[in-house]
Design a protein around this motif. Structure first.
Motif, short mmCIF file in Angstrom:
data_model
loop_
_atom_site.label_atom_id
_atom_site.label_comp_id
_atom_site.label_asym_id
_atom_site.label_seq_id
_atom_site.Cartn_x
_atom_site.Cartn_y
_atom_site.Cartn_z
N HIS A 35 0.82 -1.20 0.00
CA HIS A 35 0.00 0.00 0.00
C HIS A 35 0.86 1.26 0.00
CE1 HIS A 35 -3.46 -2.53 0.51
NE2 HIS A 35 -2.87 -3.11 1.53
N ASN A 36 1.92 1.25 0.76
CA ASN A 36 2.84 2.38 0.82
C ASN A 36 3.54 2.57 -0.52
OD1 ASN A 36 4.29 4.49 1.91
ND2 ASN A 36 5.73 3.19 2.98
N PHE A 37 3.95 1.49 -1.14
CA PHE A 37 4.60 1.51 -2.45
C PHE A 37 3.64 2.06 -3.51
CE2 PHE A 37 4.74 -1.33 -6.25
CZ PHE A 37 5.83 -0.74 -6.88
N HIS A 38 2.40 1.61 -3.50
CA HIS A 38 1.41 2.08 -4.47
C HIS A 38 1.12 3.56 -4.27
CE1 HIS A 38 -0.42 -2.19 -5.20
NE2 HIS A 38 0.80 -2.06 -5.66
N ARG A 39 1.02 3.97 -3.04
CA ARG A 39 0.73 5.38 -2.75
C ARG A 39 1.85 6.28 -3.28
NH1 ARG A 39 1.46 8.65 2.40
NH2 ARG A 39 0.23 10.50 1.98
N LEU A 40 3.09 5.89 -3.05
CA LEU A 40 4.21 6.69 -3.52
C LEU A 40 4.23 6.75 -5.05
CD1 LEU A 40 6.66 8.40 -2.85
CD2 LEU A 40 8.03 6.32 -2.75
N LEU A 41 3.95 5.65 -5.70
CA LEU A 41 3.87 5.65 -7.16
C LEU A 41 2.81 6.62 -7.66
CD1 LEU A 41 4.18 1.92 -8.28
CD2 LEU A 41 5.61 3.81 -9.04
N ARG A 42 1.63 6.59 -7.05
CA ARG A 42 0.54 7.48 -7.48
C ARG A 42 0.91 8.94 -7.26
NH1 ARG A 42 -2.60 3.53 -4.83
NH2 ARG A 42 -2.88 4.94 -3.09
N ILE A 43 1.52 9.26 -6.13
CA ILE A 43 1.91 10.64 -5.84
C ILE A 43 2.96 11.12 -6.83
CG2 ILE A 43 3.13 12.10 -4.17
CD1 ILE A 43 1.77 10.44 -1.95
N LYS A 54 11.61 16.10 1.70
CA LYS A 54 10.90 16.99 2.64
C LYS A 54 9.45 17.20 2.21
CE LYS A 54 14.36 19.80 4.87
NZ LYS A 54 14.90 21.14 5.10
N GLN A 55 9.22 17.37 0.92
CA GLN A 55 7.85 17.55 0.44
C GLN A 55 7.01 16.32 0.74
OE1 GLN A 55 9.06 18.48 -3.63
NE2 GLN A 55 7.80 20.34 -3.51
N PHE A 60 2.81 15.25 2.22
CA PHE A 60 2.06 14.01 1.99
C PHE A 60 2.07 13.08 3.20
CE2 PHE A 60 3.17 15.64 -2.17
CZ PHE A 60 1.94 15.59 -2.81
N ASP A 61 2.58 13.58 4.31
CA ASP A 61 2.51 12.88 5.60
C ASP A 61 3.18 11.49 5.59
OD1 ASP A 61 1.83 12.95 8.28
OD2 ASP A 61 -0.08 11.92 7.95
N TYR A 62 4.33 11.41 4.95
CA TYR A 62 5.10 10.17 4.98
C TYR A 62 5.98 10.15 6.22
CZ TYR A 62 4.46 7.53 0.69
OH TYR A 62 3.95 6.72 -0.28
N ARG A 63 6.06 9.01 6.86
CA ARG A 63 7.04 8.84 7.93
C ARG A 63 8.40 8.66 7.27
NH1 ARG A 63 4.57 4.20 11.63
NH2 ARG A 63 5.42 3.13 9.85
#
Length: 124
Positions: A35-43, A54-55, A60-63
């Motif tokens: 899910h984290n991988f997919h989210r980063l791809l979409r962003i 930093k952005q 985008f509230d990533y840890r």
């Protein structure tokens, strides 16, 4: 009602894409959090010029640890490149292969939507 809807949505995703979830571009063996991988791809797909770490953390509230893992997975699988900005920050950008995988992921999302809602009328 919302819990029931989420349950059915989850079942539909599993049913429609049972093989795609387990193989291919949608699941990287070195990256356990799909899910984290997919989210980063979409962003990243929405930002052709890439984003800085930093952005991604602040906007985008990533840890930081999740972002580091996701970035490593993308680079290891030749889906993105990183450019150091300073000792702490870097810029990450999808390459051609990464863009293709992100586009396929978005197409997959459209297939799920079509499967879920194609039987509904305009009023429903």
């Amino acid at each position: 009602m919302l819990k029931i809807l989420k349950k059915y949505q989850s079942m539909l995703k599993y049913q429609v894409h049972i093989e795609e979830e387990r193989h291919g571009d949608y699941c990287l063996p070195v990256f356990p959090d799909r899910h984290n991988f997919h989210r980063l791809l979409r962003i990243l797909r929405k930002h052709d010029d890439g984003l800085t770490s930093k952005q991604l953390i602040y906007d985008f509230d990533y840890r930081p640890s999740d972002l580091e893992d996701a970035t490593k997975a993308l680079v290891t699988n030749n889906l993105s490149t990183t450019t150091p900005i300073n000792e702490e920050d870097y810029k990450i950008q999808l390459n051609t292969e990464g863009i293709e995988v992100a586009d396929n992921l978005l197409k997959r999302r459209d297939k799920i939507t079509e499967a879920a809602y194609h039987t509904l009328s305009e009023n429903e």
